[in-house]
Design a protein around this motif. Structure first.
Motif, PDB file in Angstrom:
ATOM      1  N   GLU A 219      66.517  -5.460  24.275  1.00 16.27           N
ATOM      2  CA  GLU A 219      66.850  -5.134  25.662  1.00 16.27           C
ATOM      3  C   GLU A 219      68.308  -5.486  25.930  1.00 16.27           C
ATOM      4  OE1 GLU A 219      64.853  -5.635  30.095  1.00 16.27           O
ATOM      5  OE2 GLU A 219      64.306  -6.993  28.493  1.00 16.27           O
ATOM      6  N   ALA A 220      68.947  -4.685  26.748  1.00 16.35           N
ATOM      7  CA  ALA A 220      70.356  -4.912  27.057  1.00 16.35           C
ATOM      8  C   ALA A 220      70.564  -6.294  27.680  1.00 16.35           C
ATOM      9  CB  ALA A 220      70.862  -3.835  28.001  1.00 16.35           C
ATOM     10  N   LYS A 221      71.654  -6.953  27.299  1.00 18.78           N
ATOM     11  CA  LYS A 221      71.979  -8.264  27.843  1.00 18.78           C
ATOM     12  C   LYS A 221      72.397  -8.126  29.308  1.00 18.78           C
ATOM     13  CE  LYS A 221      73.578 -10.082  23.397  1.00 18.78           C
ATOM     14  NZ  LYS A 221      74.723 -10.672  22.647  1.00 18.78           N
ATOM     15  N   PRO A 222      72.254  -9.208  30.105  1.00 20.48           N
ATOM     16  CA  PRO A 222      72.637  -9.148  31.525  1.00 20.48           C
ATOM     17  C   PRO A 222      74.067  -8.664  31.732  1.00 20.48           C
ATOM     18  CG  PRO A 222      71.413 -11.154  31.088  1.00 20.48           C
ATOM     19  CD  PRO A 222      71.648 -10.507  29.755  1.00 20.48           C
TER      20      PRO A 222
ATOM     21  N   LYS B 103      74.224  -4.940  31.284  1.00 23.49           N
ATOM     22  CA  LYS B 103      73.666  -4.248  32.448  1.00 23.49           C
ATOM     23  C   LYS B 103      74.669  -4.215  33.596  1.00 23.49           C
ATOM     24  CE  LYS B 103      68.801  -5.280  31.471  1.00 23.49           C
ATOM     25  NZ  LYS B 103      67.563  -5.952  31.960  1.00 23.49           N
ATOM     26  N   LEU B 104      75.419  -5.330  33.773  1.00 19.10           N
ATOM     27  CA  LEU B 104      76.422  -5.374  34.835  1.00 19.10           C
ATOM     28  C   LEU B 104      77.549  -4.381  34.576  1.00 19.10           C
ATOM     29  CD1 LEU B 104      76.697  -9.228  35.471  1.00 19.10           C
ATOM     30  CD2 LEU B 104      75.696  -7.503  36.983  1.00 19.10           C
ATOM     31  N   LYS B 105      77.950  -4.249  33.300  1.00 21.90           N
ATOM     32  CA  LYS B 105      78.999  -3.288  32.949  1.00 21.90           C
ATOM     33  C   LYS B 105      78.533  -1.857  33.217  1.00 21.90           C
ATOM     34  CE  LYS B 105      81.277  -6.100  29.390  1.00 21.90           C
ATOM     35  NZ  LYS B 105      81.604  -6.217  27.949  1.00 21.90           N
ATOM     36  N   LEU B 106      77.284  -1.570  32.834  1.00 19.37           N
ATOM     37  CA  LEU B 106      76.743  -0.229  33.066  1.00 19.37           C
ATOM     38  C   LEU B 106      76.626   0.062  34.555  1.00 19.37           C
ATOM     39  CD1 LEU B 106      73.926  -0.181  30.352  1.00 19.37           C
ATOM     40  CD2 LEU B 106      76.062   1.092  30.310  1.00 19.37           C
ATOM     41  N   LYS B 107      76.231  -0.958  35.325  1.00 22.69           N
ATOM     42  CA  LYS B 107      76.126  -0.786  36.776  1.00 22.69           C
ATOM     43  C   LYS B 107      77.491  -0.500  37.384  1.00 22.69           C
ATOM     44  CE  LYS B 107      74.358  -3.060  40.928  1.00 22.69           C
ATOM     45  NZ  LYS B 107      73.718  -4.298  41.473  1.00 22.69           N
ATOM     46  N   ALA B 108      78.515  -1.210  36.892  1.00 21.35           N
ATOM     47  CA  ALA B 108      79.872  -1.004  37.402  1.00 21.35           C
ATOM     48  C   ALA B 108      80.360   0.410  37.092  1.00 21.35           C
ATOM     49  CB  ALA B 108      80.814  -2.037  36.792  1.00 21.35           C
TER      50      ALA B 108
ATOM     51  N   TRP C 208      78.460   3.051  36.668  1.00 18.32           N
ATOM     52  CA  TRP C 208      77.703   3.988  37.506  1.00 18.32           C
ATOM     53  C   TRP C 208      78.241   4.016  38.934  1.00 18.32           C
ATOM     54  CZ3 TRP C 208      74.711   8.008  37.385  1.00 18.32           C
ATOM     55  CH2 TRP C 208      73.936   8.352  38.482  1.00 18.32           C
ATOM     56  N   GLN C 209      78.771   2.889  39.409  1.00 14.63           N
ATOM     57  CA  GLN C 209      79.269   2.816  40.776  1.00 14.63           C
ATOM     58  C   GLN C 209      80.650   3.446  40.938  1.00 14.63           C
ATOM     59  OE1 GLN C 209      78.928  -1.394  41.547  1.00 14.63           O
ATOM     60  NE2 GLN C 209      76.883  -1.185  42.439  1.00 14.63           N
ATOM     61  N   GLU C 210      81.318   3.752  39.839  1.00 15.02           N
ATOM     62  CA  GLU C 210      82.599   4.449  39.936  1.00 15.02           C
ATOM     63  C   GLU C 210      82.353   5.856  40.469  1.00 15.02           C
ATOM     64  OE1 GLU C 210      84.579   4.427  36.204  1.00 15.02           O
ATOM     65  OE2 GLU C 210      84.490   2.257  35.964  1.00 15.02           O
ATOM     66  N   GLU C 211      83.032   6.199  41.559  1.00 17.84           N
ATOM     67  CA  GLU C 211      82.747   7.457  42.251  1.00 17.84           C
ATOM     68  C   GLU C 211      82.865   8.674  41.339  1.00 17.84           C
ATOM     69  OE1 GLU C 211      81.426   9.806  45.257  1.00 17.84           O
ATOM     70  OE2 GLU C 211      81.535   7.621  45.205  1.00 17.84           O
ATOM     71  N   GLY C 212      83.955   8.757  40.599  1.00 12.45           N
ATOM     72  CA  GLY C 212      84.141   9.909  39.719  1.00 12.45           C
ATOM     73  C   GLY C 212      83.084   9.979  38.634  1.00 12.45           C
ATOM     74  N   LYS C 213      82.761   8.823  38.041  1.00  9.82           N
ATOM     75  CA  LYS C 213      81.758   8.777  36.983  1.00  9.82           C
ATOM     76  C   LYS C 213      80.394   9.148  37.526  1.00  9.82           C
ATOM     77  CE  LYS C 213      80.255   7.636  32.834  1.00  9.82           C
ATOM     78  NZ  LYS C 213      80.633   8.358  31.610  1.00  9.82           N
ATOM     79  N   ARG C 214      80.036   8.613  38.707  1.00 11.39           N
ATOM     80  CA  ARG C 214      78.740   8.887  39.292  1.00 11.39           C
ATOM     81  C   ARG C 214      78.571  10.376  39.596  1.00 11.39           C
ATOM     82  NH1 ARG C 214      79.007   5.526  42.988  1.00 11.39           N
ATOM     83  NH2 ARG C 214      79.458   6.787  44.828  1.00 11.39           N
ATOM     84  N   GLN C 215      79.592  10.967  40.197  1.00 12.34           N
ATOM     85  CA  GLN C 215      79.524  12.385  40.529  1.00 12.34           C
ATOM     86  C   GLN C 215      79.399  13.248  39.274  1.00 12.34           C
ATOM     87  OE1 GLN C 215      79.053  13.556  43.474  1.00 12.34           O
ATOM     88  NE2 GLN C 215      79.256  11.545  44.428  1.00 12.34           N
ATOM     89  N   LYS C 216      80.101  12.844  38.219  1.00 13.19           N
ATOM     90  CA  LYS C 216      80.037  13.583  36.965  1.00 13.19           C
ATOM     91  C   LYS C 216      78.639  13.525  36.362  1.00 13.19           C
ATOM     92  CE  LYS C 216      82.323  13.998  32.457  1.00 13.19           C
ATOM     93  NZ  LYS C 216      83.383  13.441  31.578  1.00 13.19           N
ATOM     94  N   LEU C 217      78.013  12.338  36.408  1.00 18.97           N
ATOM     95  CA  LEU C 217      76.663  12.183  35.874  1.00 18.97           C
ATOM     96  C   LEU C 217      75.650  12.980  36.695  1.00 18.97           C
ATOM     97  CD1 LEU C 217      76.690   8.375  35.043  1.00 18.97           C
ATOM     98  CD2 LEU C 217      76.538  10.244  33.400  1.00 18.97           C
TER      99      LEU C 217
END
Length: 231
Positions: free
Chosen positions: A94-97, A100-105, A107-116
């Motif tokens: 399982e991913a380390k804490p 997970k925080l890096k992945l969450k950060a 995902w919260q980037e506006e450009g990255k989120r919109q692209k996904l």
């Protein structure tokens, strides 16, 4: 947690695995599997792989079941059976804490989120029929998987969780509602919507004497009921 078995169309198992979400047992997602497993899926065709899924309570139960199934079917690597598994099972990475925080950060980037989001528009969960059958059975047999209408107001546990969730979300919601920037953005979006030709055309359909009369009667009935209740 899920423990799944991938089989050939004639019922011969060739891989056993575990996962926390239902995407993991999908043969069309072969990431982080060994080469022999990927080759088997490629040779059979993902749509032809038969998926058998077992739902378990926790990771410990999943690990024990995975180990027992691998021991039962045997592995090709040691000549004891048909499975392409390299290990004897029981591992769950399982991913380390901090990961997970890096992945969450990200995902919260506006450009990255919109692209996904854009990359997923129009896509459907392309699961094999065998997997869909298991999901339907789980839904029918698990009382906790009933829909909102079936549980709301009738299930004490569900009601308690729902109310607790609403209360927990209130501070963040109020903070966002009182944020001047967010308020200005909402006003701008509302103004843009109300001035759009589509909205005006839709609004014109309801702007009739009949609709206004019906709306007036509905409001009068509502307030009459409220006053009767207060009295």
């Amino acid at each position: 947690m899920y423990v799944y078995i991938w089989k050939s169309p004639d019922g011969v198992p060739f891989y056993v695995g575990i996962g926390k979400n239902i995407r993991r047992p999908n043969p069309k997602s072969t990431g982080h599997r060994n080469k022999a497993c990927k080759q088997a899926v490629q040779d059979l065709g993902a749509d032809n792989v038969v998926v058998e899924i077992h739902t378990v309570q926790d990771i410990t139960a999943a690990q024990l079941l995975e180990q027992s199934l691998i021991a039962k079917f045997g592995r090709t690597i040691d000549g004891t059976g048909t499975l392409t598994n390299i290990s004897k099972g029981g591992e769950f990475h399982e991913a380390k804490p901090e990961t997970k925080l890096k992945l969450k950060a990200i995902w919260q980037e506006e450009g990255k989120r919109q692209k996904l989001i854009a990359s997923r528009v129009g896509l459907t969960r392309n699961l094999p029929e065998s997997t869909k059958a298991v999901l339907r059975a789980n839904l029918a047999n698990n009382p906790k998987m009933k829909n909102w209408a079936e549980r709301n107001g009738k299930d004490d546990e569900f009601n308690a969780k729902r109310i607790a969730g609403i209360k927990a979300a209130q501070p963040k919601r109020l903070e966002k509602m009182n944020d001047p920037l967010a308020l200005a953005q909402r006003k701008e979006r509302l103004k843009e919507t109300m001035n759009s030709p589509e909205y005006k055309a839709k609004r014109a359909l309801f702007d009739t004497p009949e609709y206004r009369l019906k709306l007036s009667e509905t409001k009068k009935a509502y307030w009459a009921k409220r006053k009767a209740g207060l009295g």
